[in-house]
Design an enzyme around this catalytic site. Structure first.
Site, PDB file in Angstrom:
ATOM      1  CE  LYS A 190      -2.272 -32.030 -20.292  1.00 20.42           C
ATOM      2  NZ  LYS A 190      -2.284 -30.866 -19.399  1.00 20.42           N
ATOM      3  NE  ARG A 200      -0.292 -25.806 -24.978  1.00 22.07           N
ATOM      4  CZ  ARG A 200       0.301 -26.791 -25.643  1.00 22.07           C
ATOM      5  NH1 ARG A 200       0.890 -26.527 -26.792  1.00 22.07           N
ATOM      6  NH2 ARG A 200       0.325 -28.010 -25.163  1.00 22.07           N
ATOM      7  NE  ARG A 213       1.852 -27.865 -22.098  1.00 23.02           N
ATOM      8  CZ  ARG A 213       2.383 -26.661 -21.869  1.00 23.02           C
ATOM      9  NH1 ARG A 213       3.681 -26.552 -21.625  1.00 23.02           N
ATOM     10  NH2 ARG A 213       1.631 -25.577 -21.892  1.00 23.02           N
ATOM     11  CD  GLU A 229       2.165 -41.613 -16.490  1.00 21.96           C
ATOM     12  OE1 GLU A 229       1.905 -41.309 -15.320  1.00 21.96           O
ATOM     13  OE2 GLU A 229       3.100 -41.092 -17.147  1.00 21.96           O
ATOM     14  CE  LYS A 244      -6.119 -31.920 -21.365  1.00 19.05           C
ATOM     15  NZ  LYS A 244      -5.504 -30.937 -20.526  1.00 19.05           N
ATOM     16  CB  SER A 270      -9.418 -26.360 -26.344  1.00 22.14           C
ATOM     17  OG  SER A 270      -8.095 -26.786 -26.597  1.00 22.14           O
ATOM     18  CE1 TYR A 309     -12.702 -25.391 -22.161  1.00 22.26           C
ATOM     19  CE2 TYR A 309     -12.247 -27.371 -23.444  1.00 22.26           C
ATOM     20  CZ  TYR A 309     -11.828 -26.397 -22.557  1.00 22.26           C
ATOM     21  OH  TYR A 309     -10.550 -26.432 -22.057  1.00 22.26           O
TER      22      TYR A 309
HETATM   23  C1  PBG Z   1      -2.200 -27.689 -18.526  1.00 16.96           C
HETATM   24  C2  PBG Z   1      -3.468 -28.001 -19.228  1.00 16.96           C
HETATM   25  C3  PBG Z   1      -3.698 -27.967 -20.598  1.00 16.96           C
HETATM   26  C4  PBG Z   1      -5.029 -28.311 -20.779  1.00 16.96           C
HETATM   27  C5  PBG Z   1      -5.585 -28.536 -19.533  1.00 16.96           C
HETATM   28  N1  PBG Z   1      -4.588 -28.372 -18.584  1.00 16.96           N
HETATM   29  C6  PBG Z   1      -2.816 -27.540 -21.702  1.00 16.96           C
HETATM   30  C7  PBG Z   1      -1.592 -28.264 -22.010  1.00 16.96           C
HETATM   31  O1  PBG Z   1      -1.285 -29.323 -21.480  1.00 16.96           O
HETATM   32  O2  PBG Z   1      -0.877 -27.720 -22.840  1.00 16.96           O
HETATM   33  C8  PBG Z   1      -5.704 -28.425 -22.111  1.00 16.96           C
HETATM   34  C9  PBG Z   1      -7.174 -28.288 -22.096  1.00 16.96           C
HETATM   35  C10 PBG Z   1      -7.798 -28.161 -23.422  1.00 16.96           C
HETATM   36  O3  PBG Z   1      -7.153 -28.195 -24.493  1.00 16.96           O
HETATM   37  O4  PBG Z   1      -9.022 -28.015 -23.433  1.00 16.96           O
HETATM   38  N2  PBG Z   1      -2.409 -26.711 -17.554  1.00 16.96           N
END
Ligand code: PBG
Length: 320
Positions: A190, A200, A213, A229, A244, A270, A309
């Site tokens: 990720k 967010r 992050r 990982e 991801k 997203s 989505y």
């Molecule tokens: C963390 C999480 C995130 C997403 C899924 N799980 C956000 C992040 O890491 O800031 C992102 C999903 C998306 O953008 O569709 N709980």
């Protein structure tokens, strides 16, 4: 080469990769203390659900042939340790119980496991006084949350916080509580991506002090560490791994696919969704065509299934 491209029928005959509703996992967001579903401005077509509207959505996904959903919760109150995440009556736990009651085993109910939706500082873990995220204190919270999520009916726990050792801690916690049958889908590779922006807003997360992050999610200059990982997560007990975001990381997806022998998921996040929607709204491109092209590309690169989505829309189009 053109002989095999000349008609729709011959193209169908020789197509290597075809999408089906079985390929999709629908991300769903449920919010505490709202009376009506709440549209999310930066994710057109996606809403924050009430438990009732989520239950209806789960039934619709079943009727469209989509096999799974992944649940995210937005609690009414956030605090430093993200208490809502491990509350047996927390919003996502209530929602998963309602979905299980409504559709039983017709849908695989996955629970995203993270703290950021539940913490007031917006980080994915417990924050030390110096501002850094405390890896091992966070693991204890993750193990507690996993057990509560499994108790609420989650068949798959999907840890997305990128703490070291999170899969081992969760597996141990689940087994100790008698949840040996609960599977783990690890968000293994990720990346610290700007493509999570719309999400967010969807879950009301702002990282304290304009933070980010990058001290726990992967640096997008690197591909090789994604393999480490994924291998570590499998050693720790992951049943499935994930890459991801998706489209920007197809090289990583294809390398992970080649390196491991468990199902590999890809998350079209997203920002990837919203870019297509926004361009479509402005008339710059055909959104549906781009959706199918990108989802097919993600599968072609090696995804066993795709969190997207677009799940319901694509399944509908594919005649599920
Ligand atoms: C963390 C999480 C995130 C997403 C899924 N799980 C956000 C992040 O890491 O800031 C992102 C999903 C998306 O953008 O569709 N709980």
């Amino acid at each position: 080469m053109r002989r095999l491209r000349s008609t729709e029928a011959i193209r169908r005959l020789v197509a290597e990769v075809k999408l089906s509703p079985d390929d999709f996992v629908a991300p769903v967001i449920v919010r505490e203390a709202i009376a009506e579903p709440n549209p999310i401005m930066s994710l057109p077509g996606v809403v924050q659900h009430t438990i009732d509207s989520l239950t209806l959505e789960a039934k619709r996904l079943v009727s469209l042939g989509v096999p799974a959903l992944i649940c995210f919760g937005v609690p009414a109150l956030k605090d430093a340790r993200g208490s809502g995440a491990s509350d047996p009556d927390g919003i996502v736990q209530q929602a998963m119980r309602a979905v299980r009651d409504a559709v039983g085993d017709q849908l695989v109910v996955m629970a995203d496991l993270c703290l950021d939706e539940y913490t007031d500082h917006g980080h994915c873990g417990i924050v030390r006084p110096d501002g850094a995220v405390d890896n091992d204190a966070t693991l204890e919270r993750y193990a507690e949350i996993a057990v509560v999520q499994a108790d609420a009916g989650a068949a798959v726990i999907a840890p997305s916080g990128m703490m070291d050792g999170q899969v081992a801690a969760i597996r141990r916690g689940l087994d100790t509580a008698g949840h040996q049958e609960t599977a783990i889908l690890a968000y293994s590779a990720k990346y610290a991506s700007a493509l999570y922006g719309p999400f967010r807003e969807a879950v009301d997360v702002t990282i304290a002090g304009g933070g980010d992050r990058r001290a726990y999610q992967q640096d997008w200059h690197n591909a090789t560490e994604a393999l480490a990982e994924a291998r570590l997560d499998i050693e720790e007990g992951a049943d499935m791994v994930m890459v991801k975001p998706a489209i920007t990381y197809l090289d990583v997806l294809s390398a992970v696919r080649a390196a491991v022998d468990v199902p590999v998921a890809a998350y079209q996040v997203s920002g990837e969704y919203s870019m297509i929607r926004a361009a479509e709204e402005r008339g710059f491109l055909d959104g549906q065509a781009v959706m199918l092209e990108q989802l097919t590309a993600i599968k072609r690169a090696g995804a066993s299934f795709i969190l997207t989505y677009f799940a319901a829309e694509a399944a509908e189009l594919l005649g599920g």
